[in-house]
Scaffold this motif. Structure first.
Motif: not given
Length: 231
Positions: A173-183, A81-86
């Motif tokens: 909205n899903l991204k705000k909770v589950f994606n990226g650093k410090d989510s 979930l937290t991974a980023t990139g295409e």
């Protein structure tokens, strides 16, 4: 006048210093009865203690395994979930315009979050209490964002999902909770690693304490080996 051949009443009375044989036997029987009951009570108490320790050990192993397995599974889903990139989960969702895989992984994540919170609460202990408070704080801090993703924070810190709302939630909205650093997902994932290590350590310590509490060498050896059989 004799009561039995060769024995008279006067000699019977004097046999026990004036108390009589009957009185002496009664006293002896009472003493033996008391000692026997004391022995039985002590034996029963020891048996009950061993039985209680066995129950506690089983509960410790059960809740610890739930916490360990849930932490491991949560870390796997959390990393996705937290991974980023295409080529990440969210990267692919942006391309396909579908949140199906994100919602599926998020569902696993929430279920494992609930399992960890429940199991460490039942296990108890200062460290687990602290971890539980941190998990609840992360959830409370992200209460509104979670709500927008179809997830509600309950009073005990656990999460409940509304699948219809989750499927209808925007990718943003899903991204705000589950994606990226410090989510929310990132913080819980990192904490779950510490929880897993602490659970393993505390399980071993607690089982050793239960083992040393028994007066039986066999029970001590058995209790001390619970952890070895577990890992």
């Amino acid at each position: 006048m004799s009561y039995t051949t060769g024995t008279n009443y006067r000699s019977i009375k004097s046999f026990s210093g004036g108390r009589g044989v009957v009185s002496q036997l009664r006293s002896s029987s009472a003493s033996n009865y008391k000692n026997t009951n004391t022995s039985k009570t002590s034996s029963s108490s020891t048996g009950t203690s061993s039985s209680s320790n066995a129950v506690l050990a089983t509960q410790l192993k059960t809740y610890s395994k739930i916490a360990e397995n849930s932490a491991d599974d949560l870390q796997k889903s959390g990393e996705r979930l937290t991974a980023t990139g295409e080529n990440s989960l969210f990267g692919k969702a942006e391309k396909s315009k579908s949140t199906k895989d994100v919602v599926s992984t998020a569902t696993d994540f929430v279920n494992n979050y609930n399992n960890i919170l429940s199991s460490i609460t039942k296990l108890g202990g200062t460290e687990n209490k602290k971890f539980g408070s941190e998990l609840k704080k992360y959830a409370e801090d992200n209460k509104d964002a979670l709500k927008n993703a179809g997830i509600t924070v309950l009073t005990d810190g656990s999460l409940t999902m509304n699948k219809k709302e989750m499927n209808a939630a925007s990718l943003e909205n899903l991204k705000k909770v589950f994606n990226g650093k410090d989510s929310f997902a990132d913080k819980v994932t990192k904490l779950s690693s510490d929880i897993e290590e602490n659970v393993k350590k505390k399980l071993k310590e607690n089982l050793l304490v239960l083992g040393s509490g028994s007066s039986s060498t066999t029970n001590r050896k058995s209790s001390g080996s619970y952890f070895n059989a577990l890992v």
